[in-house]
Design a protein around this motif. Structure first.
Motif: not given
Length: 73
Positions: A61-72
């Motif tokens: 969940a943390a990996w997904y959240s960080i990846r999602k935030a970096a993409g935007g």
């Protein structure tokens, strides 16, 4: 100690309840909430898989959240 607790009938009941309580846990491993049949290695692998799955969820969940935030950004 009260007068009621000194009566022979009540004293016998107290002694019987103590003997029963001390002899209850002698019948094997009844406190285990599961019963595994088969090899211990297969049981260990299933437990390890269960624990790894459960403990990896916050990391995923943390990996997904960080990846999602970096993409935007």
């Amino acid at each position: 100690m009260s007068l009621l607790a000194r009566t022979p009938a009540l004293r016998q009941q107290i002694i019987r309840s103590r003997v029963f309580a001390s002899s209850r846990g002698v019948h094997g491993y009844k406190h285990i909430p599961f019963n595994y049949e088969g090899s211990k290695a297969a049981f260990g692998a299933k437990v390890a898989l269960f624990l790894l799955t459960g403990f990896s969820i916050p990391g995923v969940a943390a990996w997904y959240s960080i990846r999602k935030a970096a993409g935007g950004a």
